[in-house]
Design a protein around this motif. Sequence first.
Motif, PDB file in Angstrom:
ATOM      1  N   SER A 354       0.825  -1.210   0.000  1.00 55.41           N
ATOM      2  CA  SER A 354       0.000   0.000   0.000  1.00 55.41           C
ATOM      3  C   SER A 354       0.858   1.258   0.000  1.00 55.41           C
ATOM      4  O   SER A 354       0.473   2.292  -0.555  1.00 55.41           O
ATOM      5  CB  SER A 354      -0.931   0.006   1.214  1.00 55.41           C
ATOM      6  N   ASN A 355       2.032   1.189   0.643  1.00 59.12           N
ATOM      7  CA  ASN A 355       2.912   2.356   0.652  1.00 59.12           C
ATOM      8  C   ASN A 355       3.443   2.663  -0.739  1.00 59.12           C
ATOM      9  O   ASN A 355       3.598   3.832  -1.124  1.00 59.12           O
ATOM     10  CB  ASN A 355       4.075   2.143   1.617  1.00 59.12           C
ATOM     11  N   VAL A 356       3.731   1.614  -1.525  1.00 53.27           N
ATOM     12  CA  VAL A 356       4.189   1.820  -2.897  1.00 53.27           C
ATOM     13  C   VAL A 356       3.081   2.448  -3.728  1.00 53.27           C
ATOM     14  O   VAL A 356       3.325   3.352  -4.535  1.00 53.27           O
ATOM     15  CB  VAL A 356       4.640   0.479  -3.503  1.00 53.27           C
ATOM     16  N   SER A 357       1.850   1.987  -3.507  1.00 54.93           N
ATOM     17  CA  SER A 357       0.714   2.576  -4.215  1.00 54.93           C
ATOM     18  C   SER A 357       0.509   4.034  -3.811  1.00 54.93           C
ATOM     19  O   SER A 357       0.181   4.877  -4.647  1.00 54.93           O
ATOM     20  CB  SER A 357      -0.563   1.781  -3.918  1.00 54.93           C
ATOM     21  N   LEU A 358       0.707   4.328  -2.527  1.00 59.56           N
ATOM     22  CA  LEU A 358       0.558   5.705  -2.061  1.00 59.56           C
ATOM     23  C   LEU A 358       1.585   6.613  -2.724  1.00 59.56           C
ATOM     24  O   LEU A 358       1.264   7.716  -3.177  1.00 59.56           O
ATOM     25  CB  LEU A 358       0.707   5.763  -0.546  1.00 59.56           C
ATOM     26  N   ALA A 359       2.847   6.155  -2.805  1.00 59.52           N
ATOM     27  CA  ALA A 359       3.896   6.959  -3.435  1.00 59.52           C
ATOM     28  C   ALA A 359       3.613   7.186  -4.915  1.00 59.52           C
ATOM     29  O   ALA A 359       4.077   8.177  -5.489  1.00 59.52           O
ATOM     30  CB  ALA A 359       5.251   6.287  -3.265  1.00 59.52           C
ATOM     31  N   ALA A 360       2.852   6.278  -5.515  1.00 62.58           N
ATOM     32  CA  ALA A 360       2.549   6.400  -6.941  1.00 62.58           C
ATOM     33  C   ALA A 360       1.471   7.434  -7.234  1.00 62.58           C
ATOM     34  O   ALA A 360       1.309   7.858  -8.373  1.00 62.58           O
ATOM     35  CB  ALA A 360       2.111   5.045  -7.493  1.00 62.58           C
ATOM     36  N   THR A 361       0.724   7.860  -6.201  1.00 60.87           N
ATOM     37  CA  THR A 361      -0.315   8.864  -6.381  1.00 60.87           C
ATOM     38  C   THR A 361       0.277  10.264  -6.328  1.00 60.87           C
ATOM     39  O   THR A 361       1.375  10.461  -5.778  1.00 60.87           O
ATOM     40  CB  THR A 361      -1.381   8.738  -5.285  1.00 60.87           C
ATOM     41  N   PRO A 362      -0.410  11.268  -6.874  1.00 60.06           N
ATOM     42  CA  PRO A 362       0.123  12.636  -6.791  1.00 60.06           C
ATOM     43  C   PRO A 362       0.368  13.087  -5.355  1.00 60.06           C
ATOM     44  O   PRO A 362       1.377  13.730  -5.066  1.00 60.06           O
ATOM     45  CB  PRO A 362      -0.979  13.470  -7.452  1.00 60.06           C
ATOM     46  N   GLU A 363      -0.510  12.700  -4.417  1.00 58.86           N
ATOM     47  CA  GLU A 363      -0.327  13.078  -3.016  1.00 58.86           C
ATOM     48  C   GLU A 363       0.932  12.446  -2.440  1.00 58.86           C
ATOM     49  O   GLU A 363       1.770  13.119  -1.812  1.00 58.86           O
ATOM     50  CB  GLU A 363      -1.541  12.651  -2.191  1.00 58.86           C
ATOM     51  N   GLY A 364       1.085  11.138  -2.636  1.00 61.93           N
ATOM     52  CA  GLY A 364       2.255  10.455  -2.114  1.00 61.93           C
ATOM     53  C   GLY A 364       3.531  10.892  -2.794  1.00 61.93           C
ATOM     54  O   GLY A 364       4.591  10.997  -2.160  1.00 61.93           O
ATOM     55  N   ALA A 365       3.453  11.153  -4.095  1.00 60.01           N
ATOM     56  CA  ALA A 365       4.637  11.579  -4.838  1.00 60.01           C
ATOM     57  C   ALA A 365       5.158  12.910  -4.319  1.00 60.01           C
ATOM     58  O   ALA A 365       6.369  13.150  -4.318  1.00 60.01           O
ATOM     59  CB  ALA A 365       4.317  11.677  -6.322  1.00 60.01           C
ATOM     60  N   GLY A 455      18.768  12.237  13.933  1.00 61.61           N
ATOM     61  CA  GLY A 455      17.582  12.000  14.742  1.00 61.61           C
ATOM     62  C   GLY A 455      16.374  11.625  13.906  1.00 61.61           C
ATOM     63  O   GLY A 455      16.336  11.817  12.691  1.00 61.61           O
ATOM     64  N   PHE A 456      15.364  11.061  14.566  1.00 60.33           N
ATOM     65  CA  PHE A 456      14.119  10.686  13.893  1.00 60.33           C
ATOM     66  C   PHE A 456      13.303  11.951  13.626  1.00 60.33           C
ATOM     67  O   PHE A 456      13.074  12.744  14.541  1.00 60.33           O
ATOM     68  CB  PHE A 456      13.321   9.707  14.757  1.00 60.33           C
ATOM     69  N   ARG A 457      12.842  12.149  12.380  1.00 60.09           N
ATOM     70  CA  ARG A 457      12.217  13.426  12.003  1.00 60.09           C
ATOM     71  C   ARG A 457      10.767  13.325  11.527  1.00 60.09           C
ATOM     72  O   ARG A 457      10.039  14.315  11.618  1.00 60.09           O
ATOM     73  CB  ARG A 457      13.036  14.077  10.876  1.00 60.09           C
ATOM     74  N   ARG A 458      10.333  12.199  10.986  1.00 62.68           N
ATOM     75  CA  ARG A 458       9.017  12.180  10.333  1.00 62.68           C
ATOM     76  C   ARG A 458       8.397  10.777  10.397  1.00 62.68           C
ATOM     77  O   ARG A 458       9.121   9.785  10.522  1.00 62.68           O
ATOM     78  CB  ARG A 458       9.132  12.630   8.878  1.00 62.68           C
ATOM     79  N   HIS A 459       7.070  10.727  10.280  1.00 66.66           N
ATOM     80  CA  HIS A 459       6.347   9.455  10.286  1.00 66.66           C
ATOM     81  C   HIS A 459       5.757   9.115   8.922  1.00 66.66           C
ATOM     82  O   HIS A 459       5.041   8.111   8.812  1.00 66.66           O
ATOM     83  CB  HIS A 459       5.225   9.488  11.331  1.00 66.66           C
ATOM     84  N   ASP A 460       6.007   9.890   7.894  1.00 71.04           N
ATOM     85  CA  ASP A 460       5.450   9.596   6.558  1.00 71.04           C
ATOM     86  C   ASP A 460       5.870   8.199   6.123  1.00 71.04           C
ATOM     87  O   ASP A 460       7.048   7.844   6.213  1.00 71.04           O
ATOM     88  CB  ASP A 460       5.976  10.610   5.542  1.00 71.04           C
ATOM     89  N   PRO A 461       4.935   7.379   5.642  1.00 72.44           N
ATOM     90  CA  PRO A 461       5.278   6.009   5.227  1.00 72.44           C
ATOM     91  C   PRO A 461       6.365   6.008   4.151  1.00 72.44           C
ATOM     92  O   PRO A 461       6.312   6.774   3.192  1.00 72.44           O
ATOM     93  CB  PRO A 461       3.962   5.461   4.685  1.00 72.44           C
ATOM     94  N   HIS A 462       7.350   5.153   4.319  1.00 72.81           N
ATOM     95  CA  HIS A 462       8.418   5.064   3.325  1.00 72.81           C
ATOM     96  C   HIS A 462       7.891   4.434   2.041  1.00 72.81           C
ATOM     97  O   HIS A 462       6.876   3.734   2.043  1.00 72.81           O
ATOM     98  CB  HIS A 462       9.599   4.265   3.908  1.00 72.81           C
ATOM     99  N   PRO A 463       8.572   4.640   0.905  1.00 75.67           N
ATOM    100  CA  PRO A 463       8.069   4.145  -0.388  1.00 75.67           C
ATOM    101  C   PRO A 463       8.684   2.836  -0.842  1.00 75.67           C
ATOM    102  O   PRO A 463       8.519   2.459  -2.014  1.00 75.67           O
ATOM    103  CB  PRO A 463       8.482   5.278  -1.343  1.00 75.67           C
ATOM    104  N   TYR A 464       9.378   2.108   0.040  1.00 80.61           N
ATOM    105  CA  TYR A 464      10.126   0.921  -0.392  1.00 80.61           C
ATOM    106  C   TYR A 464       9.345  -0.373  -0.144  1.00 80.61           C
ATOM    107  O   TYR A 464       8.769  -0.548   0.929  1.00 80.61           O
ATOM    108  CB  TYR A 464      11.462   0.862   0.357  1.00 80.61           C
ATOM    109  N   PRO A 465       9.340  -1.303  -1.095  1.00 79.92           N
ATOM    110  CA  PRO A 465       8.612  -2.566  -0.903  1.00 79.92           C
ATOM    111  C   PRO A 465       9.431  -3.599  -0.135  1.00 79.92           C
ATOM    112  O   PRO A 465      10.635  -3.446   0.035  1.00 79.92           O
ATOM    113  CB  PRO A 465       8.371  -3.030  -2.339  1.00 79.92           C
TER     114      PRO A 465
END
Length: 465
Positions: A354-365, A455-465
């Motif tokens: 699902s994260n790969v699909s999210l990155a493929a959308t304009p929002e995720g991109a 340091g840890f900076r963000r919670h955005d889902p990563h785009p890697y399968p």
Amino acid sequence: MPDVTTPSLTAPHDALAPHDVMAPRVVEAPDQFTARLRARMHSPLCGLMPSMGFLQRQRGGPRLMVAGGELTGVHVLRGLPAPKIGAYHIGGYGLRPFESHIRTLGEVVERYGGYIAPVSGRFPIRYATAEELTAAGEHWDAGPAEPYGAEQYGRPGFPFRPRRDGDVLGWVRATRLGDGRDCWVPAQLLLVGYVVQDTRGEPWLAPAVSTGTAAHTDPDRAALNALEEMVQIDAALSHWYGGSRSTRLRPGARTAALQRVIGGSFEVRGDQPEFHLLPSADLPGFTVACLIRSADGRLPAVAVGLGIDGVLERAMYRALLEAAGVRGLAVWSALQQRFEQGSAVREDIFDLESNVSLAATPEGARVVEERFGDCDDASADDLPPDDERPAGARARDLVRAFHATGKRLYAADFTTVDVADLGFVVARFWCPDLVTLPLPSAPPAAHARFAAYGGFRRHDPHPYP
């Protein structure tokens, strides 16, 4: 991912060539070797790989072969339901048929070894508390007790919980490479096919992934590929969630062969690749991310692939091939979600599709572009020199680098009898001091490793399968 020598960039691949160059030998063409191996592995009735297919090229997409395979019914041995198609993320990509075929076959062997080793009898599981192991004079290592933050543990539906004193865990033996001792490590973190024993009160600490596992016909290459994959994932995920900057790579004389590949495989007005160096904080090797962007806004808007090698051009080529494969996965996953599940929700992505699909959308991109937009620029010719030593020497130096930087490193052999009969070995390593591939909405925010990356900076889902 299994290693393959790329004929367009280096000398021809001869995986089974004897080390004694004076001895008589039969040189087998790559296509012949791959066809022979596939004939032994691919069968809908009794093969390690019951099916294999190919993705059709989209308009404007790269002219690369993208293959996919399925794994035999290893779920039956665990009493689990049959997984959906593509659940094991087995694929292979290349300019030529044998490249995509051998990568697919190698990933089948890797996944098979990872799932069969736990039930082969070679890794008996001992259920005990850490305190019981200590009382018995045993060595053990469970990794970080709380890799996630308090907010994450308190979130409804979060699948993991901290390890507490008195928790019963399933343990298996692995070799601690620092001193050669046997050591007990959590089965759920070493064995990908392990199922947490709820009836014993065993907590689910973190997901086991295949990072650190590799299959090859050469033991040195298997070990090097597995170790380098750990470095690659650590660098990529620490960059994504941390505060470090990537370096956007401009082509140079040392990447001339790669530029010819791109020129022949990518349309001028179609999708185009962009390469970023993701430096490790303290371990050797070139980790490279390749972004393939849609030229006209169609799905997928962006796909990201990773590659690592001691030679920069090879790392870039591997990243390019994986990005092409991720691009195909993004299309497949987006269609599945549309017809079965609906759109991916950023806050609760606990799978690696699902994260790969999210990155493929304009929002995720937009999130991907923002993260990789925070970068420096450099010519490939200005980066440190390549390391072209043999695989064994590089693997030994990498192990020394782990220990010199204070990291714990454990090893296990996942080579089963049938895998060995195919001429492969499956190497497995685990390092609790590196970041492994997390579920996209469950990054290990409290892991000490992020300190080396700002340091840890963000919670955005990563785009890697």
